[in-house]
Design a protein around this motif. Structure first.
Motif, PDB file in Angstrom:
ATOM      1  N   TYR A 210     -35.461  52.395   1.918  1.00  0.00           N
ATOM      2  CA  TYR A 210     -35.832  51.038   2.315  1.00  0.00           C
ATOM      3  C   TYR A 210     -35.614  50.947   3.819  1.00  0.00           C
ATOM      4  O   TYR A 210     -34.484  50.957   4.298  1.00  0.00           O
ATOM      5  CB  TYR A 210     -34.951  50.012   1.598  1.00  0.00           C
ATOM      6  N   LEU A 211     -36.713  50.887   4.574  1.00  0.00           N
ATOM      7  CA  LEU A 211     -36.640  50.792   6.028  1.00  0.00           C
ATOM      8  C   LEU A 211     -36.811  49.334   6.434  1.00  0.00           C
ATOM      9  O   LEU A 211     -37.881  48.742   6.224  1.00  0.00           O
ATOM     10  CB  LEU A 211     -37.725  51.658   6.673  1.00  0.00           C
ATOM     11  N   LEU A 212     -35.764  48.778   7.015  1.00  0.00           N
ATOM     12  CA  LEU A 212     -35.792  47.371   7.380  1.00  0.00           C
ATOM     13  C   LEU A 212     -36.413  47.221   8.769  1.00  0.00           C
ATOM     14  O   LEU A 212     -35.724  47.058   9.778  1.00  0.00           O
ATOM     15  CB  LEU A 212     -34.383  46.789   7.342  1.00  0.00           C
ATOM     16  N   ARG A 233     -24.233  44.748   7.192  1.00  0.00           N
ATOM     17  CA  ARG A 233     -22.967  45.445   7.397  1.00  0.00           C
ATOM     18  C   ARG A 233     -22.963  46.257   8.690  1.00  0.00           C
ATOM     19  O   ARG A 233     -22.237  47.234   8.822  1.00  0.00           O
ATOM     20  CB  ARG A 233     -22.665  46.329   6.195  1.00  0.00           C
ATOM     21  N   GLY A 234     -23.779  45.836   9.613  1.00  0.00           N
ATOM     22  CA  GLY A 234     -23.808  46.477  10.926  1.00  0.00           C
ATOM     23  C   GLY A 234     -24.763  47.654  10.967  1.00  0.00           C
ATOM     24  O   GLY A 234     -25.843  47.550  11.540  1.00  0.00           O
ATOM     25  N   ASP A 235     -24.373  48.768  10.346  1.00  0.00           N
ATOM     26  CA  ASP A 235     -25.243  49.945  10.384  1.00  0.00           C
ATOM     27  C   ASP A 235     -26.094  50.091   9.131  1.00  0.00           C
ATOM     28  O   ASP A 235     -26.826  51.064   8.976  1.00  0.00           O
ATOM     29  CB  ASP A 235     -24.415  51.214  10.605  1.00  0.00           C
ATOM     30  N   HIS A 236     -25.981  49.138   8.201  1.00  0.00           N
ATOM     31  CA  HIS A 236     -26.852  49.115   7.037  1.00  0.00           C
ATOM     32  C   HIS A 236     -26.826  47.718   6.417  1.00  0.00           C
ATOM     33  O   HIS A 236     -25.978  46.890   6.760  1.00  0.00           O
ATOM     34  CB  HIS A 236     -26.446  50.179   6.022  1.00  0.00           C
ATOM     35  N   TYR A 250     -31.888  50.530   5.660  1.00  0.00           N
ATOM     36  CA  TYR A 250     -31.523  50.971   7.007  1.00  0.00           C
ATOM     37  C   TYR A 250     -32.592  50.559   8.005  1.00  0.00           C
ATOM     38  O   TYR A 250     -33.789  50.540   7.670  1.00  0.00           O
ATOM     39  CB  TYR A 250     -31.374  52.501   7.052  1.00  0.00           C
ATOM     40  N   ARG A 251     -32.148  50.279   9.203  1.00  0.00           N
ATOM     41  CA  ARG A 251     -33.101  50.153  10.306  1.00  0.00           C
ATOM     42  C   ARG A 251     -33.672  51.550  10.595  1.00  0.00           C
ATOM     43  O   ARG A 251     -32.926  52.538  10.610  1.00  0.00           O
ATOM     44  CB  ARG A 251     -32.409  49.609  11.559  1.00  0.00           C
ATOM     45  N   PRO A 252     -34.982  51.668  10.818  1.00  0.00           N
ATOM     46  CA  PRO A 252     -35.579  52.989  11.026  1.00  0.00           C
ATOM     47  C   PRO A 252     -34.939  53.780  12.156  1.00  0.00           C
ATOM     48  O   PRO A 252     -34.712  54.986  12.024  1.00  0.00           O
ATOM     49  CB  PRO A 252     -37.050  52.670  11.325  1.00  0.00           C
TER      50      PRO A 252
END
Length: 293
Positions: A210-212, A233-236, A250-252
């Motif tokens: 899942y790429l946010l 949660r900062g990094d996810h 996760y952010r790409p």
């Protein structure tokens, strides 16, 4: 909210959940009823004849996600063949193989190469080893006792420092299908590092996640996505505070930064799934192809 309480309740009814959560009398009854129903359907499938000789029983394939088991596996394999150049002589590693969703259709492709699948659910691996390997000796399966809150809470190994049961530079393709969505950052980075280790130079890591993206985040705010990830949660980002590893986004740029630290670079732009553009289910994840330097 799509994919929250009803699905989490159904998940807890399977045997792949924490014993703490199923210790109550009501939970035990629900779990017994759930598995009795699945076994009855398995008997009915046997009586009427299965669609495919390697189709696992329903009680083994329940936890691998939505969609038709065989059709989803065939679509993944077709993509691997048409887009990744998968051929008969290639060697494939399948991390989180479950009851063989990719392995089953790959038996028609990897006629001279090899396949290694591993998973934390022992019953799935036992079924694959008992049913697939005797017919296709190039296909091997391994159980790994990795601790995971939902599927294997009493596991003895930590995903953050787990070493894949494979030799260095032994594989052409490493698949992480439906796996990153259950891994926290340190665990994801370790799995990417392990993929880089087992891949030959130029080998490919094929992953879903899942790429946010900004677009997905905007759609999520409008309520037009199949899943939501409201907890930052900062990094996810997680879908559920109660079950944080049920679905992780996760952010790409963060995911690709982790990959690049281990010699994996993006081969092509990620292929968007349907989860972030439509509220309808079943919904597909985004698709990443990473290449080892």
């Amino acid at each position: 909210m799509a994919g929250s309480k009803p699905e989490l309740s159904a998940l807890r009814a399977t045997k792949y959940t924490s014993s703490k959560r199923t210790a109550g009398h009501l939970e035990r009854l629900r779990r017994l009823g759930y598995h009795t129903g699945l076994r009855a359907l398995d008997v009915w499938d046997t009586v009427r004849g299965r669609e495919h000789p390697l189709l696992p029983p329903r009680r083994h394939r329940r936890f691998v996600g939505n969609g038709d088991f065989l059709e989803v596996g065939r679509r993944i394999t077709t993509y691997m063949r048409d887009e990744l150049g998968l051929g008969p002589r290639h060697d494939v590693l399948d991390a989180g193989c479950g009851p063989g969703r990719i392995a089953v259709p790959l038996t028609d492709v990897l006629t001279e190469g090899s396949y290694l699948g591993f998973d934390i659910v022992p019953h799935a691996i036992e079924w694959c080893a008992r049913t697939i390997t005797p017919r296709h000796p190039r296909f091997r399966f391994a159980h790994v006792d990795i601790r995971q809150e939902i599927y294997n809470p009493d596991g003895t190994l930590d995903a953050a420092d787990f070493r894949f049961p494979a030799e260095d530079a032994a594989y052409d393709i490493a698949a992480l299908v439906g796996l990153i969505s259950h891994l926290r950052p340190a665990e994801t980075e370790n799995y990417l590092a392990q993929c880089a280790r087992v891949l030959r130079p130029g080998g490919l890591c094929f992953a879903t996640a899942y790429l946010l993206t900004d677009e997905a985040a905007a759609n999520m705010a409008r309520g037009t996505t199949a899943f939501t990830f409201p907890h930052d949660r900062g990094d996810h980002h997680v879908h559920s505070e109660e079950e944080p590893t049920y679905a992780i986004a996760y952010r790409p740029d963060h995911l690709l930064s982790m990959a690049s630290r281990h010699g994996l670079r993006m081969r092509r732009d990620p292929r968007p799934g349907t989860w972030g553009v439509s509220p309808h289910r079943p919904a597909s994840m985004d698709l990443l192809v990473l290449e080892r330097d």
